[in-house]
Design a protein around this motif. Structure first.
Motif, mmCIF file in Angstrom:
data_model
loop_
_atom_site.group_PDB
_atom_site.id
_atom_site.type_symbol
_atom_site.label_atom_id
_atom_site.label_comp_id
_atom_site.label_asym_id
_atom_site.label_seq_id
_atom_site.Cartn_x
_atom_site.Cartn_y
_atom_site.Cartn_z
ATOM 1 N N PHE A 25 -8.193 7.785 2.148
ATOM 2 C CA PHE A 25 -7.677 7.306 0.859
ATOM 3 C C PHE A 25 -7.619 8.447 -0.151
ATOM 4 C CE2 PHE A 25 -8.702 5.604 -3.389
ATOM 5 C CZ PHE A 25 -7.571 4.851 -3.600
ATOM 6 N N ARG A 26 -8.694 9.222 -0.242
ATOM 7 C CA ARG A 26 -8.717 10.346 -1.194
ATOM 8 C C ARG A 26 -7.661 11.381 -0.841
ATOM 9 N NH1 ARG A 26 -14.981 11.696 -2.635
ATOM 10 N NH2 ARG A 26 -15.535 9.583 -3.248
ATOM 11 N N GLN A 36 -4.371 10.074 -1.962
ATOM 12 C CA GLN A 36 -4.260 10.058 -3.416
ATOM 13 C C GLN A 36 -3.958 11.464 -3.940
ATOM 14 O OE1 GLN A 36 -7.735 8.760 -5.742
ATOM 15 N NE2 GLN A 36 -6.488 7.019 -6.313
ATOM 16 N N ASP A 37 -4.686 12.453 -3.419
ATOM 17 C CA ASP A 37 -4.437 13.822 -3.861
ATOM 18 C C ASP A 37 -3.046 14.284 -3.465
ATOM 19 O OD1 ASP A 37 -6.889 13.995 -5.004
ATOM 20 O OD2 ASP A 37 -7.864 14.899 -3.270
ATOM 21 N N ARG A 42 0.827 -1.202 0.000
ATOM 22 C CA ARG A 42 0.000 0.000 0.000
ATOM 23 C C ARG A 42 0.868 1.262 0.000
ATOM 24 N NH1 ARG A 42 -5.120 -1.275 1.344
ATOM 25 N NH2 ARG A 42 -5.548 0.743 2.265
ATOM 26 N N TYR A 68 -0.107 12.994 -5.863
ATOM 27 C CA TYR A 68 0.068 13.621 -7.182
ATOM 28 C C TYR A 68 -0.182 15.112 -7.153
ATOM 29 C CZ TYR A 68 -0.717 8.712 -7.979
ATOM 30 O OH TYR A 68 -0.660 7.358 -7.892
ATOM 31 N N TYR A 88 -12.005 5.917 6.362
ATOM 32 C CA TYR A 88 -11.001 5.333 5.473
ATOM 33 C C TYR A 88 -11.113 5.925 4.075
ATOM 34 C CZ TYR A 88 -8.394 2.348 2.427
ATOM 35 O OH TYR A 88 -7.521 1.934 1.469
ATOM 36 N N GLU A 89 -12.360 6.126 3.611
ATOM 37 C CA GLU A 89 -12.559 6.656 2.256
ATOM 38 C C GLU A 89 -11.965 8.050 2.118
ATOM 39 O OE1 GLU A 89 -14.857 4.934 3.925
ATOM 40 O OE2 GLU A 89 -14.779 3.171 2.599
ATOM 41 N N TRP A 149 -7.538 10.661 -9.791
ATOM 42 C CA TRP A 149 -8.137 9.376 -9.422
ATOM 43 C C TRP A 149 -8.676 8.618 -10.627
ATOM 44 C CZ3 TRP A 149 -13.138 8.833 -10.918
ATOM 45 C CH2 TRP A 149 -13.894 9.997 -11.112
ATOM 46 N N VAL A 175 2.264 2.604 -3.294
ATOM 47 C CA VAL A 175 1.435 3.482 -4.105
ATOM 48 C C VAL A 175 0.961 4.689 -3.285
ATOM 49 C CG1 VAL A 175 0.745 1.738 -5.761
ATOM 50 C CG2 VAL A 175 -0.596 2.034 -3.686
ATOM 51 N N PRO A 187 -14.743 2.347 -2.475
ATOM 52 C CA PRO A 187 -13.691 3.359 -2.313
ATOM 53 C C PRO A 187 -12.455 2.845 -1.569
ATOM 54 C CG PRO A 187 -15.832 4.276 -1.779
ATOM 55 C CD PRO A 187 -16.035 2.815 -1.972
ATOM 56 N N GLY A 188 -11.304 3.096 -2.187
ATOM 57 C CA GLY A 188 -10.040 2.835 -1.511
ATOM 58 C C GLY A 188 -9.630 1.384 -1.423
ATOM 59 N N ARG A 189 -10.374 0.465 -2.098
ATOM 60 C CA ARG A 189 -9.980 -0.949 -2.024
ATOM 61 C C ARG A 189 -8.905 -1.216 -3.066
ATOM 62 N NH1 ARG A 189 -12.924 0.408 1.411
ATOM 63 N NH2 ARG A 189 -14.372 -0.842 2.639
ATOM 64 N N ILE A 190 -7.659 -0.919 -2.697
ATOM 65 C CA ILE A 190 -6.552 -0.982 -3.650
ATOM 66 C C ILE A 190 -6.307 -2.406 -4.132
ATOM 67 C CG2 ILE A 190 -4.086 -0.541 -3.933
ATOM 68 C CD1 ILE A 190 -4.357 1.589 -1.771
ATOM 69 N N ALA A 209 -12.541 2.342 -7.559
ATOM 70 C CA ALA A 209 -11.928 2.704 -6.273
ATOM 71 C C ALA A 209 -12.393 4.062 -5.765
ATOM 72 C CB ALA A 209 -10.418 2.694 -6.395
ATOM 73 N N ARG A 210 -13.120 4.801 -6.615
ATOM 74 C CA ARG A 210 -13.609 6.106 -6.180
ATOM 75 C C ARG A 210 -15.044 5.995 -5.682
ATOM 76 N NH1 ARG A 210 -10.975 11.095 -5.380
ATOM 77 N NH2 ARG A 210 -12.514 12.747 -5.476
ATOM 78 N N PHE A 211 -15.871 5.232 -6.417
ATOM 79 C CA PHE A 211 -17.309 5.228 -6.113
ATOM 80 C C PHE A 211 -17.840 3.866 -5.672
ATOM 81 C CE2 PHE A 211 -16.690 8.540 -9.408
ATOM 82 C CZ PHE A 211 -16.935 9.627 -8.598
#
Lengths: 64, 686
Positions: free
Chosen positions: A47-48, A51-52, A16, A55, A43-44, B273, A19, B215-218, B210-212
């Motif tokens: 994660f976002r 990710q932001d 994890r 990058y 968690y969601e 994303w 990435v 979410p986040g399940r890589i 992974a966005r909708f």
């Protein structure tokens, strides 16, 4: 003795982080112990956020 | 383990390594098994880590287990997180390993496997791993700040700004060269092109998932992506064999270049994303997985090296890249031995996650040794294939022509016996129509990998599948580097223009985004396009420029490390960074001067411009150009390339000048002047 559970945890955390997503449980523990009054991202959201961040700014995240 | 036993183990490792190196270096006439190369490398790494890496940590840096790292002081659970050392090792390795260590050794194989291998080993031990770990140390002591920032604060603002311009320049060249590698691999290859294009919808699907959806399940999304990717790879064969579909995915180099330029623009402008991030996940996991499989494959198959230890091309007449062993071998193999780009990674996210300073040797030095091992495997893959096939794939059309009969005659005359039938057969085995002049390293590596993988799984019937798997693996992470690199360049451009017009720094503004991305894409896109239409082959011209730029950045990073050692009053250990810095400066300055001023048109840009310019004045068209337009193109490109090389030369000389001034100032001061942050006493951040 090689503990399989520990090995699995290291492997999954490493994958994890490769990435750019650090350990979520670690984040929650940190927030609860150090900033008990601040909200904790789900968690969601976490994660976002990551990710932001990966990058979002300058600097290189990988080599050639 | 008791001390005497431990000594015995190290002695045995040293002896085994020395023996393996002896087998690799001294065996003449008989072919050598690749396993000796691997043993020699692994023993070298263990000895180097134990006796040099740890020495650098304990004596040169004098790492302090009690000193709080940025991860501990600024722990926020997000950017600054104390991280398990093995987890961090994985993160750091994934960030530094890219196409560089795979391509360089393949090109260098034209001189035989020995010179390249020796440089990969010596380079990593004394230069590459030293640079990576020293920069990691410097950045850890400075709140995880970037290379440019550290140069500014330790060597002055002018040196800092100059370094930033240099870094942008290097990124532009790298992006162009990497994109060129993909173009060369996909030209006229419907199978490869189809699968690479298929990665775009697959990535978008993953992105939406992974966005909708979840979410986040890589893990889930990566497995789905991988399954779809393999399906696309299998279907690619059907596409390539279908007379209706194949033409839809068969492109010329120019078309592919324009597509990649457009793609790079779109991918880096879209929300991350959607396309960039999911491709990044897929390519990172595929990269690490394939590297592990390649290592296992070599161990299981134990292939023999078919390329001679040393070929006649050490005299500089080789078709793959021009110029003598010194300095050009040391330029061609950049990453894998030493890579300046790693200084950016070592001063990026890694220093913000170290638990303690004592882990710097493992992550910095050890991580680079691992990267070097990737380069050794690339060397193995390139030299286990038939040398005749190797030269057919890597020589420009200007040298071997465009039909197999002519190519076989020319290559056989160099002493590497090959028949036209063998060339056709190899192309058929890997599912392509032609393998001639597929320069750039990726296709050669793919043939080598296909040969190794197919001996484990599938035999000859699966060779085409494995070839395209290897092409896909390389194209995928190169293109990911292109999007992410374009994005990074965009922010750098915004920052630089923002220094004059501050409103341009607003990263949320769409117009700023589009303009800055446009500038970044135009810069690398232009160099890429000239490389594609270059009748001399492109890679031949651009790879050395990339190597020079990358090694110069390494030289600059080592100059910074030296300056800091003097400022810390630890100059008795300065030789650790001074020696590799001097070596890199000698190599890059010599190579840079030769690329500009060498009398041979094959090497010197100005001589090349002169040769074609003189012919143009006389109204003649000389090969490899076929039209007056191409003649003009060659002359113009030669001047552009000479300009880039001269700029890099001036930049590096200036940086050395700044370094010397800073060192003299440090010597004249009687107390340490390094600007470190954090100590053992500071209390952790709340």
């Amino acid at each position: 003795m090689l503990d399989l559970k520990v090995a699995y945890r290291i492997l999954s955390q490493a994958s994890r982080l490769m990435v750019g997503v650090p350990d979520y449980d670690g984040y929650v523990i940190h927030q609860m112990t150090r900033h008990p009054d601040d909200p904790v991202m789900s968690y969601e959201e976490f994660f976002r956020n990551r990710q932001d961040a990966r990058y979002g700014g300058g600097g290189a995240t990988r080599c050639c | 383990m008791g001390a005497p036993l431990s000594k015995l183990v190290w002695l045995a490792t040293a002896l085994l390594g020395a023996f393996a190196l002896g087998v690799v270096a001294l065996e003449r006439g008989e072919s050598v098994n690749a396993i000796w190369l691997v043993i020699a490398a692994v023993c070298t790494y263990f000895i180097a880590y134990r006796f040099y890496g740890l020495f650098i940590g304990s004596k040169v840096m004098s790492v302090d287990a009690n000193r709080l790292t940025p991860a501990v002081r600024y722990n926020d659970g997000l950017d600054y997180v104390p991280t398990n050392r093995y987890v961090l090792f994985g993160h750091h390795f994934a960030a530094i390993a890219g196409a560089g260590p795979l391509v360089g050794p393949v090109l260098a194989a034209q001189m035989g496997y020995l010179p390249g291998t020796l440089w990969i080993l010596a380079g990593v031990v004394f230069a590459g791993a030293v640079q990576d770990s020293m920069v990691l140390f410097l950045s850890t002591r400075r709140d995880g700040r970037s290379l440019g920032d550290m140069i500014r604060s330790e060597m002055g603002p002018l040196a800092g700004s100059l370094a930033l311009v240099g870094v942008l320049m290097i990124m532009i060249i790298i992006l162009a060269v990497l994109a060129l590698v993909v173009v060369k691999a996909l030209t006229g290859s419907p199978w490869g092109t189809f699968t690479v294009i298929a990665t775009i919808p697959i990535a978008i699907l993953m992105g939406i998932y992974a966005r909708f959806l979840r979410p986040g399940r890589i893990g889930e999304m990566s497995l789905i992506g991988f399954a779809l990717l393999m399906a696309a790879l299998l279907y690619g064969q059907t596409v390539a064999e279908s007379p209706d579909l194949a033409p839809l995915f068969t492109f010329k180099g120019e078309q592919l270049a324009l597509m990649i330029i457009g793609y790079g623009f779109v991918a880096s402008v879209l929300p991350v994303w959607l396309l960039l991030a999911p491709r990044d996940y897929l390519s990172t996991f595929l990269k690490i997985g394939t590297i592990i499989c390649l290592a296992l494959g070599i161990l299981v198959v134990m292939p023999t090296l078919k390329m001679p230890a040393v070929t006649q091309f050490i005299d500089g007449t080789g078709p793959v890249f021009a110029g003598n062993l010194f300095p050009f071998l040391f330029i061609t193999i950049a990453c894998g031995a030493v890579s300046g780009f790693h200084a950016l990674i070592s001063s990026g996210t890694t220093p913000k996650m170290l638990e303690t300073e004592t882990q710097i040797p493992l992550i910095g030095y050890g991580g680079m040794l691992m990267e070097s091992f990737v380069a050794v495997m690339a060397m193995v893959a390139a030299t286990v294939i038939d040398p005749g096939v190797y030269f057919a794939m890597n020589s420009p059309a200007a040298r071997i022509g465009t039909d197999v009969a002519n190519a076989a005659t020319v290559i056989s005359s160099w002493g590497f016996a090959i028949t036209p039938e063998m060339l056709l057969e190899t192309a058929k085995d890997v599912g392509e129509t032609s393998i001639l002049s597929r320069a750039g390293g990726a296709p050669t590596l793919a043939v080598g990998m296909a040969q190794i993988f197919s001996s484990v799984i599938g035999g000859k019937a699966m060779m085409a599948f494995w070839y395209h798997f290897a092409i896909l693996f390389e194209a995928l992470f190169i293109l990911t580097a292109v999007d992410a690199g374009t994005r990074a360049c965009r922010f750098m451009v915004q920052d630089m223009i923002g220094a004059v017009a501050p409103s341009f720094r607003q990263t949320k503004s769409w117009s700023n985004n589009l303009i800055a991305t446009g500038i970044a894409v135009t810069l690398w896109g232009y160099i890429l396009y000239t490389g594609v239409i270059d009748p001399l082959g492109g890679i031949n011209t651009l790879w050395p420029l990339f190597g020079i730029a990358n090694q110069m950045l390494a030289g600059v990073a080592l100059v910074l490390c030296t300056v800091v050692l003097f400022k810390m009053k630890r100059q008795r250990y300065a030789w650790v960074t001074v020696l590799p810095a001097i070596w890199l400066l000698i190599c890059t300055l010599t190579a840079g001067m030769q690329k500009v001023f060498h009398a041979s048109p094959a090497i010197g840009f100005l001589a090349q411009a002169d040769k074609f310019g003189t012919a143009l004045d006389a109204g003649k068209v000389i090969g490899p150009a076929k039209t007056i337009d191409q003649m003009n193109q060659i002359v113009f490109n030669a001047y552009v390339d000479a300009g880039i090389a001269i700029f890099l030369l001036i930049l590096v000389v200036a940086m050395v000048g700044f370094g010397i001034v800073s060192i003299r100032r440090a010597i004249a001061t009687d107390h340490p002047t390094a600007l470190e942050s954090g100590g053992t006493k500071e209390v952790g951040h709340a």
